[in-house]
Design a protein around this motif. Structure first.
Motif, PDB file in Angstrom:
ATOM      1  N   ALA A   1      16.491  -5.212  12.867  1.00  0.00           N
ATOM      2  CA  ALA A   1      17.123  -6.527  12.704  1.00  0.00           C
ATOM      3  C   ALA A   1      18.234  -6.431  11.669  1.00  0.00           C
ATOM      4  CB  ALA A   1      16.081  -7.551  12.280  1.00  0.00           C
TER       5      ALA A   1
ATOM      6  N   LEU B   1      19.186  -5.514  16.592  1.00  0.00           N
ATOM      7  CA  LEU B   1      19.086  -6.940  16.921  1.00  0.00           C
ATOM      8  C   LEU B   1      20.073  -7.720  16.067  1.00  0.00           C
ATOM      9  CD1 LEU B   1      17.387  -9.313  18.301  1.00  0.00           C
ATOM     10  CD2 LEU B   1      16.156  -9.407  16.138  1.00  0.00           C
TER      11      LEU B   1
ATOM     12  N   PHE C   1       6.388  -3.883  19.118  1.00  0.00           N
ATOM     13  CA  PHE C   1       7.379  -2.968  18.565  1.00  0.00           C
ATOM     14  C   PHE C   1       7.245  -2.967  17.044  1.00  0.00           C
ATOM     15  CE2 PHE C   1       9.567  -7.063  19.239  1.00  0.00           C
ATOM     16  CZ  PHE C   1       9.980  -7.370  17.947  1.00  0.00           C
ATOM     17  N   ARG C   2       7.816  -1.936  16.438  1.00  0.00           N
ATOM     18  CA  ARG C   2       7.859  -1.882  14.972  1.00  0.00           C
ATOM     19  C   ARG C   2       9.141  -2.569  14.528  1.00  0.00           C
ATOM     20  NH1 ARG C   2       8.740   3.135  14.478  1.00  0.00           N
ATOM     21  NH2 ARG C   2      10.669   3.182  13.287  1.00  0.00           N
ATOM     22  N   LEU C   3       9.075  -3.292  13.433  1.00  0.00           N
ATOM     23  CA  LEU C   3      10.246  -4.025  12.950  1.00  0.00           C
ATOM     24  C   LEU C   3      10.824  -3.364  11.712  1.00  0.00           C
ATOM     25  CD1 LEU C   3      12.066  -6.589  12.993  1.00  0.00           C
ATOM     26  CD2 LEU C   3      10.342  -7.673  11.538  1.00  0.00           C
ATOM     27  N   GLU C   4      12.118  -3.165  11.732  1.00  0.00           N
ATOM     28  CA  GLU C   4      12.840  -2.701  10.540  1.00  0.00           C
ATOM     29  C   GLU C   4      13.819  -3.785  10.143  1.00  0.00           C
ATOM     30  OE1 GLU C   4      12.387   0.096   8.957  1.00  0.00           O
ATOM     31  OE2 GLU C   4      11.473   1.523  10.346  1.00  0.00           O
ATOM     32  N   ARG C   5      13.878  -4.082   8.855  1.00  0.00           N
ATOM     33  CA  ARG C   5      14.829  -5.080   8.371  1.00  0.00           C
ATOM     34  C   ARG C   5      15.685  -4.493   7.255  1.00  0.00           C
ATOM     35  NH1 ARG C   5      11.112 -10.342   7.632  1.00  0.00           N
ATOM     36  NH2 ARG C   5       9.517  -8.780   7.213  1.00  0.00           N
ATOM     37  N   PRO C   6      16.659  -3.657   7.621  1.00  0.00           N
ATOM     38  CA  PRO C   6      17.475  -2.995   6.605  1.00  0.00           C
ATOM     39  C   PRO C   6      18.368  -3.996   5.871  1.00  0.00           C
ATOM     40  CG  PRO C   6      18.380  -2.607   8.780  1.00  0.00           C
ATOM     41  CD  PRO C   6      17.081  -3.310   8.990  1.00  0.00           C
ATOM     42  N   ALA C   7      18.678  -3.649   4.646  1.00  0.00           N
ATOM     43  CA  ALA C   7      19.564  -4.498   3.844  1.00  0.00           C
ATOM     44  C   ALA C   7      20.971  -3.918   3.744  1.00  0.00           C
ATOM     45  CB  ALA C   7      18.979  -4.693   2.448  1.00  0.00           C
TER      46      ALA C   7
ATOM     47  N   ALA D   1      21.040   2.031   5.648  1.00  0.00           N
ATOM     48  CA  ALA D   1      19.607   1.943   5.979  1.00  0.00           C
ATOM     49  C   ALA D   1      19.414   1.657   7.466  1.00  0.00           C
ATOM     50  CB  ALA D   1      18.946   0.861   5.127  1.00  0.00           C
TER      51      ALA D   1
END
Lengths: 275, 168
Positions: free
Chosen positions: A59, A37, A12-18, A22
């Motif tokens: 995430a 997540l 899967f592609r991971l996104e880690r918004p702050a 976002a």
């Protein structure tokens, strides 16, 4: 030699918004193929088992806003990323809702409590989970964030309502009412669980009750009874309006319905109604 | 803005593993237990149920017990990871390991690394736990051999050893 996990998780592609905005943008871009997540207690095993599929995992752990706890004179607001362990140990929550804190010491196990978040619990929408009935009994509501003109806006929803599309659960808000007492009985899980609160109102008592496990979704009811009413009378008044219970290999529908009313009456005695 | 990685790109992560700084390139779906066992050859971290239930894969991340089978490797980025191999110092067993050995608190031993690491976290939080607290914590990990009695005694023994060491 076998070294690894029994089954692999698909890529899967991971996104880690702050920020919440976002995260919402990432979810809007991913659509149904995106998954938020939190603690991962539900999502990771589900991805492994193939019961959930995600091409993009968003995430949320980097969004500090979601892990906040704020207490005011009228309510307590608990961020979606607050863990079970914090519910159990946070002094502000314990001061405002000691029964909820005490209850949470017995939910899941210590390792799960360190990881599991209230957002994950609620968004799993599993009728056997304990938080939704507890929050319904406490008259809480959910605060969702959604995108509007590129910014995130908040809206309040009932705990039992379906979550709005592509919205992100931001927090739970529990009102603080003078004299309200709360109790939950999990002793008959997975047959039924019962959460109840009792709030004095003039010469009456407002009884709110919610039930887990026994119905397809969390069922609940409210009864206003005279202060001298018995627990059995109040429980019967609520039970009359409940939907049909689930019948399965664990327990029959009639047994579940009966035990929902019985456990509620017992909790109401514990909360001060006459036996 | 969100950091974006397109599959199957890898993510550069760094964390302390048993006190040693380590760097890895992992795919987003890489599980921490697999990284520890395969890439680091630290096979003391066991995989049992693979669903975060049995506790055999328990490791400590920033001193908190975590199911490594249900944790992505990138979630350990920037943190301290302790596995069973990281407890002994200079050839001497950690007091918790020594207590488990002295009390014969294992049979097949498969659950023992997870039990010992969970006990480390328990005794960090409760240096003098009562039996109810010990049992409540140990309910997170499953042992199918011992019946738990000797494990509970080992936890009490470990607590005593740690208190005595702290008093010296």
């Amino acid at each position: 030699v076998y070294f690894g996990s029994h089954s692999a998780i698909p890529p899967f592609r991971l996104e880690r918004p702050a920020t919440v905005a976002a995260a919402l943008k990432a979810k809007a871009a991913a659509g149904r193929r995106g998954a938020y997540l939190g603690g991962g207690v539900d999502l990771v095993p589900a991805l492994r088992a193939g019961t959930r599929r995600a091409e993009c995992v968003i995430a949320l752990g980097g969004i500090a806003d979601l892990a906040k706890i704020a207490v005011s004179a009228t309510a307590i607001r608990i961020g979606a990323l607050v863990t079970y362990r914090a519910i159990e140990t946070d002094r502000r929550i314990a001061a405002a809702f000691p029964e909820l804190s005490a209850l949470w010491r017995d939910v899941a196990n210590i390792r799960t409590r360190h990881a599991a978040t209230i957002g994950g619990n609620l968004m799993a929408r599993d009728p056997s989970y304990d938080l939704a009935p507890a929050l319904v009994a406490l008259d809480a509501f959910l605060v969702f964030a959604s995108l509007k003109a590129g910014r995130h806006v908040e809206s309040a929803f009932d705990v039992t309502e379906p979550p709005p599309k592509d919205a992100l659960l931001k927090a739970v808000e529990i009102p603080r009412l003078a004299g309200r007492r709360f109790a939950m009985d999990r002793s008959l899980k997975p047959v039924v669980s019962v959460a109840a609160s009792v709030t004095p109102r003039g010469d009456d008592v407002v009884v709110r009750a919610a039930f887990g496990c026994a119905f397809d979704r969390v069922a609940w009811g409210v009864a206003v009874v005279p202060a001298g009413a018995t627990a059995r009378e109040a429980a019967a008044k609520i039970a009359r309006k409940l939907p049909p219970a689930r019948g399965d290999a664990v327990a029959g529908a009639a047994y579940r319905r009966r035990m929902a009313e019985t456990l509620l009456a017992r909790r109401l005695v514990a909360l001060g109604l006459a036996s | 803005m969100a950091k974006r990685e397109a599959a199957p790109a890898t993510i550069a992560i760094a964390f302390s593993l048993n006190g040693e700084a380590r760097r890895f390139a992992v795919t987003p779906q890489r599980i921490l237990a697999d990284l520890i066992r395969k890439d680091c050859a630290l096979t003391g971290t066991k995989i049992g149920c693979d669903q975060a239930v049995c506790g055999a894969c328990t490791v400590l991340v920033d001193e908190t017990p975590v199911a490594a089978c249900a944790t992505f490797a990138w979630q350990a980025d920037g943190k301290r990871v302790t596995t069973i191999e990281g407890l002994a110092r200079g050839g001497r067993l950690d007091p918790v390991q020594a207590a488990f050995k002295a009390r014969s608190a294992f049979q097949c031993g498969y659950c023992t690394p997870g039990m010992i690491l969970l006990t480390k976290a328990l005794l960090d939080a409760h240096p003098d736990p009562d039996r109810a607290t010990i049992r409540a914590w140990l309910s997170a990990n499953i042992c199918r051999c011992t019946g738990y009695a000797m494990i509970v005694e080992a936890v009490e023994d470990a607590a005593r050893r740690l208190r005595e060491a702290a008093a010296e």
